[in-house]
Scaffold this motif. Structure first.
Motif, PDB file in Angstrom:
ATOM      1  N   MET A   1      48.712  55.421  33.005  1.00 30.53           N
ATOM      2  CA  MET A   1      48.105  54.183  33.482  1.00 30.53           C
ATOM      3  C   MET A   1      46.586  54.220  33.305  1.00 30.53           C
ATOM      4  SD  MET A   1      50.203  53.238  36.923  1.00 30.53           S
ATOM      5  CE  MET A   1      51.952  53.005  36.850  1.00 30.53           C
ATOM      6  N   LEU A   2      46.010  53.053  33.085  1.00 36.62           N
ATOM      7  CA  LEU A   2      44.586  52.992  32.819  1.00 36.62           C
ATOM      8  C   LEU A   2      43.790  53.199  34.084  1.00 36.62           C
ATOM      9  CD1 LEU A   2      44.563  49.926  30.416  1.00 36.62           C
ATOM     10  CD2 LEU A   2      44.532  52.327  29.799  1.00 36.62           C
ATOM     11  N   ARG A   3      42.576  53.733  33.946  1.00 27.29           N
ATOM     12  CA  ARG A   3      41.690  53.924  35.078  1.00 27.29           C
ATOM     13  C   ARG A   3      40.724  52.769  35.259  1.00 27.29           C
ATOM     14  NH1 ARG A   3      39.448  58.251  36.740  1.00 27.29           N
ATOM     15  NH2 ARG A   3      38.525  56.720  38.115  1.00 27.29           N
ATOM     16  N   GLN A 103      49.638  46.552  39.083  1.00 29.56           N
ATOM     17  CA  GLN A 103      49.522  45.135  38.771  1.00 29.56           C
ATOM     18  C   GLN A 103      48.182  44.850  38.091  1.00 29.56           C
ATOM     19  OE1 GLN A 103      52.121  42.507  39.381  1.00 29.56           O
ATOM     20  NE2 GLN A 103      53.014  44.533  39.136  1.00 29.56           N
ATOM     21  N   THR A 104      47.855  45.657  37.103  1.00 33.98           N
ATOM     22  CA  THR A 104      46.702  45.560  36.206  1.00 33.98           C
ATOM     23  C   THR A 104      45.361  45.822  36.877  1.00 33.98           C
ATOM     24  OG1 THR A 104      46.123  43.192  36.370  1.00 33.98           O
ATOM     25  CG2 THR A 104      47.976  43.770  34.931  1.00 33.98           C
ATOM     26  N   LYS A 105      45.328  46.200  38.159  1.00 36.97           N
ATOM     27  CA  LYS A 105      44.070  46.449  38.863  1.00 36.97           C
ATOM     28  C   LYS A 105      44.139  47.764  39.635  1.00 36.97           C
ATOM     29  CE  LYS A 105      42.318  42.564  37.505  1.00 36.97           C
ATOM     30  NZ  LYS A 105      41.197  42.541  36.531  1.00 36.97           N
ATOM     31  N   LEU A 106      42.969  48.392  39.838  1.00 43.81           N
ATOM     32  CA  LEU A 106      42.916  49.621  40.624  1.00 43.81           C
ATOM     33  C   LEU A 106      42.989  49.348  42.120  1.00 43.81           C
ATOM     34  CD1 LEU A 106      40.163  51.671  38.763  1.00 43.81           C
ATOM     35  CD2 LEU A 106      42.644  51.781  38.487  1.00 43.81           C
ATOM     36  N   LEU A 107      42.599  48.149  42.539  1.00 43.46           N
ATOM     37  CA  LEU A 107      42.637  47.808  43.968  1.00 43.46           C
ATOM     38  C   LEU A 107      42.724  46.299  44.097  1.00 43.46           C
ATOM     39  CD1 LEU A 107      40.616  49.353  46.862  1.00 43.46           C
ATOM     40  CD2 LEU A 107      40.527  46.870  46.557  1.00 43.46           C
ATOM     41  N   GLY A 224      50.139  40.557  35.572  1.00 41.36           N
ATOM     42  CA  GLY A 224      51.363  41.222  35.177  1.00 41.36           C
ATOM     43  C   GLY A 224      52.636  40.713  35.799  1.00 41.36           C
ATOM     44  N   SER A 225      52.596  39.569  36.494  1.00 38.17           N
ATOM     45  CA  SER A 225      53.792  39.033  37.141  1.00 38.17           C
ATOM     46  C   SER A 225      53.739  37.508  37.097  1.00 38.17           C
ATOM     47  CB  SER A 225      53.863  39.516  38.595  1.00 38.17           C
ATOM     48  OG  SER A 225      55.006  39.002  39.238  1.00 38.17           O
ATOM     49  N   TYR A 226      54.914  36.876  37.218  1.00 35.00           N
ATOM     50  CA  TYR A 226      54.955  35.409  37.190  1.00 35.00           C
ATOM     51  C   TYR A 226      54.536  34.764  38.512  1.00 35.00           C
ATOM     52  CZ  TYR A 226      56.880  35.057  32.522  1.00 35.00           C
ATOM     53  OH  TYR A 226      57.035  35.097  31.158  1.00 35.00           O
TER      54      TYR A 226
END
Length: 291
Positions: A1-3, A103-107, A224-226
């Motif tokens: 996962m990306l940081r 969900q594409t975010k760190l927080l 990342g979600s509908y």
């Protein structure tokens, strides 16, 4: 996962409000489709084993699981953009700087007034010093809750931590308006949810999305979600968060998003449901009774 967090370009616009207490945010979004391997609150697809991410804390306290929400600064005036900053401390009191993207975010950061009218879903930026920073404006004076949801890399079991604290914006709060019902609209997007749900058990329910005249809207993904469902128990303020199962399905009332989750405690919940339509994120509040 990306940081590193992805840049989100946000444009806020006022729209006609059908439900008197609706606070609607319109945000331009360019998110990619949902990652089917991402671990979310609800299952990734139909027929898969039903799992939940384990939440440590319910957002009503600044400490949970040894983690602490610390050094929070908040704008003192309403209707002015200001800085919101804070740190997350680990059980040893050290500043947390390593997070797992979810969900594409760190927080994920939520700001909501105590009367559950004014709501913001923000994505602050993490500095090298471990300080999170976001720009925020709130509609009116009053007492606000600041809720941080995150997954530190030190928790290897996939758990997420939810911490919350209060901040006060100077001035006289507005009088309380009528509570949202199971159907809400911002004048462009109409959402229809269940009137009641069972407490203490997994349940499946639908939220209908339409243009208000049973027309199908062009739904895209957001983070990342509908859809994103952020809820609060009206009495206790306890936090809930869920995402739908896969893509929407066409129905007689427009299209439906199916959720599979559980509400452990009976009560009335205020749900802020966010959907992306034609590139803009709409936030519409609903209410549901859990019993």
């Amino acid at each position: 996962m990306l940081r590193s967090p992805r840049l989100l370009i946000a444009v806020a616009a006022a729209v006609a409000v059908v439900v008197a207490v609706s606070i609607v945010l319109l945000t331009r979004s360019t998110d990619a489709p949902a990652d089917p391997d991402r671990k979310v609150i609800s299952p990734a697809g139909e027929g898969e084993k039903h799992t939940h991410v384990r939440l440590i804390g319910d957002g009503t306290t600044p400490t949970a699981g040894g983690y602490r929400l610390a050094e929070v600064t908040f704008p003192k005036r309403s209707r002015e953009i200001g800085d919101l900053t804070f740190k997350i401390l680990d059980p040893q009191g050290a500043v947390v700087t390593d997070y797992v993207e979810e969900q594409t975010k760190l927080l994920h950061l939520y700001v909501v007034r105590d009367d559950l009218v004014d709501f913001r879903h923000l994505h602050p930026v993490l500095g090298d010093d471990g300080v999170w920073r976001a720009r925020v404006d709130v509609a009116d004076p009053g007492r606000y809750r600041v809720i941080a949801e995150f997954a530190p890399t030190a928790l290897t079991d996939g758990s997420q931590v939810v911490l919350g604290t209060h901040a006060v914006v100077e001035g006289t709060p507005p009088p309380a308006g009528p509570a949202p019902e199971s159907t809400g609209s911002d004048g462009l997007v109409t959402l229809t949810g269940p009137e009641t749900l069972p407490a203490g058990q997994d349940s499946r329910f639908e939220i209908g999305v339409s243009d208000g005249a049973d027309g199908v809207l062009n739904l895209g993904t957001y983070l990342g979600s509908y859809a994103h469902l952020t809820g609060f128990d009206v009495e206790t303020g306890a936090f809930v968060h869920a995402h739908p199962l896969g893509a929407p399905t066409a129905t007689d009332r427009g299209s439906d998003l199916t959720f599979h989750t559980s509400f452990d405690v009976p009560g009335t919940y205020r749900l802020f449901v966010q959907v992306r339509v034609d590139g803009f994120v709409h936030t519409v509040p609903l209410s549901v009774i859990v019993r």
